[in-house]
Design a protein around this motif. Structure first.
Motif, PDB file in Angstrom:
ATOM      1  N   ILE A   1       0.850  -1.198   0.000  1.00 54.75           N
ATOM      2  CA  ILE A   1       0.000   0.000   0.000  1.00 54.75           C
ATOM      3  C   ILE A   1       0.880   1.242   0.000  1.00 54.75           C
ATOM      4  O   ILE A   1       0.694   2.169  -0.793  1.00 54.75           O
ATOM      5  CB  ILE A   1      -0.905   0.020   1.237  1.00 54.75           C
ATOM      6  CG1 ILE A   1      -1.875  -1.157   1.164  1.00 54.75           C
ATOM      7  CG2 ILE A   1      -1.659   1.323   1.313  1.00 54.75           C
ATOM      8  CD1 ILE A   1      -2.731  -1.289   2.388  1.00 54.75           C
TER       9      ILE A   1
ATOM     10  N   LEU B   1       2.532   1.701  -3.415  1.00 55.81           N
ATOM     11  CA  LEU B   1       1.587   2.108  -4.459  1.00 55.81           C
ATOM     12  C   LEU B   1       1.248   3.591  -4.348  1.00 55.81           C
ATOM     13  O   LEU B   1       1.299   4.333  -5.322  1.00 55.81           O
ATOM     14  CB  LEU B   1       0.298   1.291  -4.340  1.00 55.81           C
ATOM     15  CG  LEU B   1       0.287  -0.023  -5.091  1.00 55.81           C
ATOM     16  CD1 LEU B   1      -1.070  -0.671  -4.963  1.00 55.81           C
ATOM     17  CD2 LEU B   1       0.610   0.220  -6.559  1.00 55.81           C
TER      18      LEU B   1
ATOM     19  N   LEU C   1       2.705  -4.706  -8.872  1.00 55.00           N
ATOM     20  CA  LEU C   1       1.788  -5.640  -8.224  1.00 55.00           C
ATOM     21  C   LEU C   1       2.047  -7.063  -8.686  1.00 55.00           C
ATOM     22  O   LEU C   1       1.988  -8.005  -7.916  1.00 55.00           O
ATOM     23  CB  LEU C   1       0.346  -5.238  -8.537  1.00 55.00           C
ATOM     24  CG  LEU C   1      -0.135  -4.042  -7.728  1.00 55.00           C
ATOM     25  CD1 LEU C   1      -1.476  -3.552  -8.244  1.00 55.00           C
ATOM     26  CD2 LEU C   1      -0.250  -4.418  -6.267  1.00 55.00           C
TER      27      LEU C   1
ATOM     28  N   CYS D   1       2.481   0.521 -11.946  1.00 50.64           N
ATOM     29  CA  CYS D   1       1.749  -0.051 -10.812  1.00 50.64           C
ATOM     30  C   CYS D   1       1.476  -1.530 -11.040  1.00 50.64           C
ATOM     31  O   CYS D   1       1.658  -2.360 -10.146  1.00 50.64           O
ATOM     32  CB  CYS D   1       0.414   0.664 -10.637  1.00 50.64           C
ATOM     33  SG  CYS D   1       0.549   2.168  -9.706  1.00 50.64           S
ATOM     34  N   LEU D   2       1.004  -1.862 -12.251  1.00 55.55           N
ATOM     35  CA  LEU D   2       0.645  -3.251 -12.530  1.00 55.55           C
ATOM     36  C   LEU D   2       1.880  -4.140 -12.474  1.00 55.55           C
ATOM     37  O   LEU D   2       1.835  -5.234 -11.920  1.00 55.55           O
ATOM     38  CB  LEU D   2      -0.044  -3.357 -13.885  1.00 55.55           C
ATOM     39  CG  LEU D   2      -1.428  -2.708 -13.921  1.00 55.55           C
ATOM     40  CD1 LEU D   2      -2.034  -2.791 -15.304  1.00 55.55           C
ATOM     41  CD2 LEU D   2      -2.348  -3.371 -12.894  1.00 55.55           C
TER      42      LEU D   2
ATOM     43  N   PHE E   1       5.065  -8.404  -7.098  1.00 59.79           N
ATOM     44  CA  PHE E   1       4.731  -8.660  -5.704  1.00 59.79           C
ATOM     45  C   PHE E   1       3.946  -9.966  -5.585  1.00 59.79           C
ATOM     46  O   PHE E   1       4.225 -10.816  -4.773  1.00 59.79           O
ATOM     47  CB  PHE E   1       3.905  -7.493  -5.187  1.00 59.79           C
ATOM     48  CG  PHE E   1       3.269  -7.745  -3.867  1.00 59.79           C
ATOM     49  CD1 PHE E   1       4.023  -7.694  -2.707  1.00 59.79           C
ATOM     50  CD2 PHE E   1       1.919  -8.023  -3.775  1.00 59.79           C
ATOM     51  CE1 PHE E   1       3.437  -7.924  -1.495  1.00 59.79           C
ATOM     52  CE2 PHE E   1       1.332  -8.259  -2.557  1.00 59.79           C
ATOM     53  CZ  PHE E   1       2.088  -8.209  -1.403  1.00 59.79           C
ATOM     54  N   ARG E   2       2.955 -10.141  -6.466  1.00 58.58           N
ATOM     55  CA  ARG E   2       2.092 -11.305  -6.396  1.00 58.58           C
ATOM     56  C   ARG E   2       2.880 -12.586  -6.676  1.00 58.58           C
ATOM     57  O   ARG E   2       2.754 -13.570  -5.987  1.00 58.58           O
ATOM     58  CB  ARG E   2       0.958 -11.169  -7.406  1.00 58.58           C
ATOM     59  CG  ARG E   2      -0.041 -12.276  -7.286  1.00 58.58           C
ATOM     60  CD  ARG E   2      -1.375 -11.940  -7.886  1.00 58.58           C
ATOM     61  NE  ARG E   2      -1.301 -10.981  -8.978  1.00 58.58           N
ATOM     62  CZ  ARG E   2      -2.383 -10.601  -9.651  1.00 58.58           C
ATOM     63  NH1 ARG E   2      -3.557 -11.103  -9.355  1.00 58.58           N
ATOM     64  NH2 ARG E   2      -2.292  -9.737 -10.630  1.00 58.58           N
TER      65      ARG E   2
END
Lengths: 434, 367
Positions: free
Chosen positions: B286, B289, B353, B349-350, B356-357
């Motif tokens: 968070i 981002l 993420l 951002c994508l 991260f995922r």
């Protein structure tokens, strides 16, 4: 927080930010029309000028003579670019809440091209423009039509420390080279930290400083027909080398590359520089004992020539015009307001408050000149106008100041800087620049 | 902010237990709040009944095709009905401007007294961007600046959060209040303060650098110092934000896992690096981002501090977009800059993420 929700969170504000500039579409014509009666309420949007409260004083005097018209002064942000952004969104959005506004001397072509200012020739008497010096009136034109009425003027001046020159028995320099030497002498004697401060930061003001210096040296930025760039020339190279030498030798502080008007004026009024280039307001400020450590020791002169050139060197034309919002509902009243503001009474009030008038009669009034040395010099100096008749002047100016500033800051060698400036300006002229 | 840990922190409401009883703590919890299947141990339940997912539905209300009852569907419709006015507002104020902005970037725009007139489709504005060195530099600068400042803020913010967590009590409250000051300050104001400190003649930092090195550093007047100076002002302002989010994350962490790690022989560093930090990921995500979004759109700092200079050394995409739109009054190319900024940050951002995922996935597979 899930990843998908995080992704959504990521997307929304970005797009919002990107799209914040979208705007509704209004409808209004700029066509000549019935201007309506010279009465009612109008709003004047202007950057503050002169001593505190001067705009309101002018309005009060106007309202006394024209009791049918009431004027509201709306103060604009004290930053030309921010003001332009506000006006563009207001007017292109169709708002008529501002009737008349002050506009920078470099805006007529840009605003005229975008129909953001009402052409005035049809509504003002033919002899209206005779009140101005011819050159100044022409600066308010776009494609042969006046879109603005010159309101107050400004010019570049050389401020100097009378006491320091007297102490070393040196004359006020007549060329830039002489200025550098004089400064060096006084610096070497340990009397002052720096020799000269101007506005060499990465912004419009550097373009003005550059134009004054290069015009004195016989250089140009664009060719006379404004078709091609002309900045990459021998004359201009001499000027750039001279500026860099001032920095290298410590005559100009190395911080100059981040100096706009306030920072350079501060250095001067703290008593840390012998010479200073600034607009007309610099005289009052540097002689005001409340803010200045050198009040009473400041002299004013026209800008120096470049070695071999004619004295005095040209001053950059500054100042502001009045423009009419094409959406205004009270054009009649606005025209009366403009006539009065550019008339004898108002222009005299400006001159008495240390704001330079644009109207020839007042500018050349010997009595006023005796009281105000700034006015006396302003009336006589040759001027150099920025090539703002080019609607894309903003990009041309960016081509000048960003490259010159980079070179002064030492990130680009002078050769490359002038070449790149020329490329940028050429692209701007061809409508191919960002 | 109070210094009591937020609800759900295991240790706070549990009885004081000795170090050796740490393992039983979580178990004790589940005893006090029995799971639906009775007092069975969770592991036992899983072993005996298999995956609980489909099982749960069997005992529930009678599902129809979509797995929802008629009543639920009725409520769903009613819900949409209630949400509709709000959605329309969102459409009008969010989606329309986005669409208009993208349309503007793809057409010939005439700005005039009558508003913006869009005529004809063109990709010329994007061509102009791609061909412009100024835009390419702004992209490079903005991306590197974002990566640099966000990384620095993340490291510093986490360090501060760890200290604050240890601090506890009134000390923590005071420190938090102090820390929040820069974050609460309007950027234009704090940028002005930094401009005073960086002032090339009278700035306190300039004279400090002169005392240190003998030569005053021109913080804003030369290229790399200007970039660093701007980043420092930014990091000073936004590190507290990261610290507070990370601190919230830290306080949510169950204590028993750390304790378990310590019992298993991990030293403080290993316990932090291998146990607590991975558990902190959601909070870090968070924070990162939010920071990417803000850093990518940086405008006020360069506007006040450097005006994009010297040259175009500190010209961010947002500043460039503003200049093209409102200084040059070129609305088509300006919209293209805005749209390209949005596209870039979205992709950024994508990617973040996704990275991260996949890392989380790997870790789960590994355990």
């Amino acid at each position: 927080m899930s990843i998908r929700r995080a992704a959504a969170l990521c997307a929304v504000p970005v797009l919002l930010a990107a799209a914040a500039c979208g705007s509704g579409v209004g409808s209004a014509a700029v066509d000549p029309r019935d201007v309506g009666p010279a009465s009612g309420a109008i709003t004047w949007y202007a950057i503050n000028f002169g001593p505190e409260g001067l705009p309101q004083k002018l309005i009060d005097a106007f309202e006394k003579e024209h009791p049918d018209i009431s004027v509201t002064y709306q103060a604009a942000p004290n930053n030309t670019d921010t003001m332009r952004a506000t006006l563009t969104t207001e007017i292109s959005g169709g708002s008529g809440s501002i009737d008349v506004f002050s506009s920078d001397v470099i805006w007529p072509a840009q605003f005229g091209r975008a129909d953001l200012a009402m052409p005035l020739d049809e509504h003002l008497p033919d002899d209206f423009w005779d009140r101005y010096p011819e050159e100044r009136a022409r600066l308010a034109e776009y494609q042969g039509e006046h879109v603005a009425a010159p309101f107050y003027a400004d010019a570049g001046f050389l401020y100097y420390r009378k006491d320091l020159l007297e102490k070393h028995d040196l004359p006020v320099p007549r060329t830039w080279q002489e200025l550098a030497e004089t400064a060096k002498t006084i610096q070497d004697a340990g009397d002052v930290r720096y020799g000269y401060v101007g506005q060499w930061a990465n912004y419009e003001g550097l373009s003005v400083n550059w134009l004054e210096l290069t015009a004195a040296a016989g250089g140009r930025v664009v060719t006379e027909d404004r078709e091609r760039c002309a900045i990459d020339s021998e004359e201009n190279r001499r000027v750039l080398d001279f500026m860099r030498r001032m920095l290298d030798e410590g005559i100009a502080p190395s911080a100059s590359t981040s100096f706009q008007e306030p920072q350079s004026l501060q250095t001067f009024i703290e008593g840390d520089a012998v010479f200073h280039r600034n607009w007309g307001y610099g005289f009052g400020e540097s002689n005001n004992p409340e803010v200045s450590a050198i009040a009473g020791k400041v002299g004013i002169a026209p800008l120096p020539a470049f070695e071999g050139g004619e004295h005095p060197g040209p001053s950059g034309t500054g100042g502001w015009n009045l423009m009419v919002n094409p959406h205004s509902e009270s054009i009649g009243a606005v025209l009366t307001f403009i006539e009065w503001m550019t008339g004898d009474r108002a222009q005299r009030m400006l001159a008495e408050n240390a704001v330079l008038p644009t109207v020839s009669d007042v500018l050349n009034d010997k009595e006023l000149q005796r009281e105000d040395p700034v006015l006396a010099i302003a009336a006589d100096v040759p001027t150099v106008a920025r090539p703002a008749v080019i609607p894309r002047y903003a990009q041309v100016s960016y081509g000048i100041f960003s490259n010159i500033n980079a070179s002064l800051a030492g990130s680009t060698p002078p050769d490359a800087a002038l070449r790149e400036a020329c490329d940028d300006i050429q692209r701007a002229l061809e409508g191919d620049a960002l | 902010m109070s210094d009591t840990p937020p609800e759900g922190t295991p240790r706070a409401d549990g009885p004081p237990t000795g170090e050796d009883e740490g393992h039983t703590l979580a178990y004790g919890h589940s005893l006090r709040h029995p799971a639906p299947r009775g007092g069975q141990n969770r592991a036992d339940a899983a072993a005996a009944e298999g995956p609980p997912g489909p099982e749960g539905q069997k005992g529930g209300s009678r599902p129809d095709r979509g797995g929802r009852t008629a009543l639920e569907r009725k409520f769903a419709r009613l819900g949409w009905g209630f949400a509709l006015p709000g959605l329309l507002v969102v459409l009008a104020v969010t989606l329309f401007p986005i669409a208009f902005s993208v349309a503007m970037s793809l057409s010939n725009v005439d700005v005039s007294a009558g508003g913006f007139r869009l005529s004809g489709f063109t990709t010329g504005h994007y061509g102009l961007l791609l061909g412009s060195e100024r835009w390419r530099y702004a992209v490079l600068f903005t991306v590197l600046y974002t990566i640099g400042t966000v990384l620095a803020e993340l490291v510093l913010g986490t360090l501060i959060a760890l200290v604050l967590e240890r601090l506890g009590g009134a000390g923590r409250s005071w420190m938090m209040a102090l820390l929040l000051l820069p974050w609460a300050m309007i950027t234009v104001v704090s940028a002005q303060l930094w401009a005073y400190m960086y002032n090339g003649v009278y700035g306190i930092l300039t004279s400090a650098s002169e005392n240190l090195t003998g030569e005053p550093v021109q913080f804003l007047g030369t290229r790399f110092p200007a970039i660093i100076s701007m980043a420092v002002a930014d990091i000073w302002k936004t590190t507290p934000f990261v610290a507070i989010i990370v601190l919230a994350g830290l306080m949510m962490l169950p204590k028993d896992v750390t304790e378990a790690a310590r019992v298993d022989g991990a030293d403080a560093w290993t316990a932090f690096w291998r146990v607590r930090l991975p558990l902190l990921r959601p909070a870090l995500t968070i924070a990162v981002l939010f920071r990417i979004l803000q850093a990518f759109g940086i405008f006020d700092l360069p506007f006040v501090l450097t005006g994009g200079g010297p040259g175009n050394a500190t010209e961010s995409l947002a500043l460039l977009g503003w200049q093209v739109m409102f200084t040059n009054l070129d609305f088509g190319p300006g919209a293209a800059v805005a749209a390209s900024t949005a596209a870039l940050v979205l992709v950024g951002c994508l990617l973040f993420l996704r990275a991260f995922r996949s890392q989380v996935g790997e870790e789960e597979a590994g355990t």
